[in-house]
Motif scaffolding. Structure first.
Motif, mmCIF file in Angstrom:
data_model
loop_
_atom_site.group_PDB
_atom_site.id
_atom_site.type_symbol
_atom_site.label_atom_id
_atom_site.label_comp_id
_atom_site.label_asym_id
_atom_site.label_seq_id
_atom_site.Cartn_x
_atom_site.Cartn_y
_atom_site.Cartn_z
ATOM 1 N N HIS A 1 0.833 -1.202 0.000
ATOM 2 C CA HIS A 1 0.000 0.000 0.000
ATOM 3 C C HIS A 1 0.869 1.254 0.000
ATOM 4 C CE1 HIS A 1 -2.294 3.177 2.244
ATOM 5 N NE2 HIS A 1 -3.216 2.833 1.363
ATOM 6 N N MET B 1 -8.026 -0.853 -0.232
ATOM 7 C CA MET B 1 -7.167 0.313 -0.044
ATOM 8 C C MET B 1 -5.982 0.276 -1.000
ATOM 9 S SD MET B 1 -7.138 0.661 4.110
ATOM 10 C CE MET B 1 -5.955 2.018 4.044
ATOM 11 N N ASP C 1 -7.277 0.909 -4.554
ATOM 12 C CA ASP C 1 -8.211 2.035 -4.662
ATOM 13 C C ASP C 1 -9.564 1.549 -5.171
ATOM 14 O OD1 ASP C 1 -9.137 4.620 -4.449
ATOM 15 O OD2 ASP C 1 -8.372 5.262 -6.402
ATOM 16 N N VAL D 1 -13.871 -1.384 0.179
ATOM 17 C CA VAL D 1 -13.769 -0.799 1.520
ATOM 18 C C VAL D 1 -15.161 -0.628 2.120
ATOM 19 C CG1 VAL D 1 -12.996 1.200 2.843
ATOM 20 C CG2 VAL D 1 -11.592 0.345 0.945
#
Length: 372
Positions: A154, A205, A208, A213
């Motif tokens: 990430h 996350m 994206d 999420v």
């Protein structure tokens, strides 16, 4: 054939020796590590630069990480862990490789406070090795161990060459899809469900994918509604008869609520129609963490694995063993992000003279708040 039988017996004997000596086998610790936004990362490094307690923690993090800068990954194609008694030779062998995740967590903490490119380089080596070797299965227990790699990717994703990034993205995409399916379809709302939720959120996350999420946040509410009770107890506590799995089930939702910022505070206090909430289930553990109450663990577990662990004479899983308040530390650290009063419980458990940052997670909590 006879030689193979002898060798197998020898492996079993060697695997049992640590248990006979009273040592815990087939287990390893992954230091908690959390993804941070650029603003939160900046806040963390500012705290380290300006606050003596934060600087002391950063020194400890550096001391743990520097010996690992030249570490070489030992990826597995298959993880043998979930469902196996600790003394099982297959699990012991897997744990030796899974110690890579402990290394990755320590290296990631160090990179977060320092930005040291040497740590980033080692982390990229670990990410490439494991994503190129491990065959994803959707097993929540086994793949939950990969959390440090997801946190590192990430943060470092844009530093990978485009071709490598595309390949690793495909691996994360597959991981996310497997756990998205489990979050949507599972009807067993135990600690294992909350692990699926965390993996889904992390993949969302990294790539994206806000819909993932959001699905994870909905999964938290589903978990609360199905697994947490108005008196603060939980489905895991009733099934396993241990605070260990009660806390294990709560930690992933708390981590995700912290990452969610202001909406996460609502998740922490949200009550199901039957009155259960994350807050009530965290508060239930407080008197045991402070030593005001004691509890005999594992005496009435309904799970076969727990019975097999007891039969293997593993002390940690011995029916009647008293709950160790130290086992509540991570839960209290996470809960203190939402409830400042829990900081006193953390200080009690760490026995630290530090007033603000008695542990790494307390420092991360402050950076997470400051960088929102």
């Amino acid at each position: 054939m006879m030689l193979q039988m002898i060798l197998a017996s020898l492996c079993l004997l060697l695997a049992a020796l640590p248990a006979l000596a009273g040592a815990e086998v087939g287990e390893f610790e992954i230091p908690p590590v959390s993804p941070l936004s650029p603003a939160q990362l900046g806040a963390l490094r500012a705290l380290v630069a300006d606050d003596a307690e934060a600087a002391d923690l950063a020194e400890q993090v550096q001391a743990e990480a520097l010996p690992l800068l030249d570490a070489q990954p030992r990826p597995l194609e298959v993880i043998h862990y979930e469902g196996l008694v600790n003394t099982d030779p297959r699990r012991i062998a897997s744990v030796e490789h899974l110690r890579d995740m402990s290394h990755a967590a320590r290296l990631m903490r160090y990179w977060q406070v320092s930005g040291d490119e040497r740590a980033a380089q080692t982390l990229r080596r670990f990410i490439e090795a494991w994503s190129g070797t491990y065959r994803l299965t959707g097993n929540d227990v086994n793949e939950n161990k990969l959390q440090p790699l997801l946190v590192a990717y990430h943060a470092l994703r844009e530093s990978f060459p485009a071709e490598r990034r595309q390949a690793i993205d495909g691996w994360v995409e597959q991981l996310g899809r497997l756990h998205a399916e489990a979050v949507a379809e599972s009807r067993h709302f135990t600690n294992r469900y909350s692990k699926h939720v965390r993996l889904l959120a992390m993949c969302g996350m990294v790539l994206d994918r806000p819909e993932w999420v959001q699905a994870a946040h909905e999964g938290i509410r589903r978990f609360v509604a199905q697994s947490l009770y108005a008196d603060g107890t939980s489905l895991d506590l009733k099934r396993r008869d241990t605070l260990t799995y009660h806390a294990s089930a709560l930690k992933p939702p708390l981590e995700l609520a912290i990452l969610a910022g202001a909406p996460g505070r609502a998740l922490y206090t949200w009550q199901s129609p039957d009155g259960g909430s994350l807050k009530k289930s965290v508060d239930y553990v407080v008197p045991y963490a402070l030593g005001e109450k004691t509890r005999q663990e594992w005496t009435n577990s309904q799970v076969d694995l727990d019975r097999r662990r007891a039969q293997a004479d593993l002390e940690y899983y011995r029916p009647g063993r008293l709950y160790d308040p130290q086992n509540a530390l991570e839960l209290m650290e996470l809960g203190s992000y939402f409830d400042p009063d829990l900081a006193r419980v953390v200080r009690h458990l760490t026995d630290s003279p530090a007033q603000r940052f008695s542990s790494w997670q307390m420092l991360v909590n402050a950076a997470a708040r400051a960088g929102q």
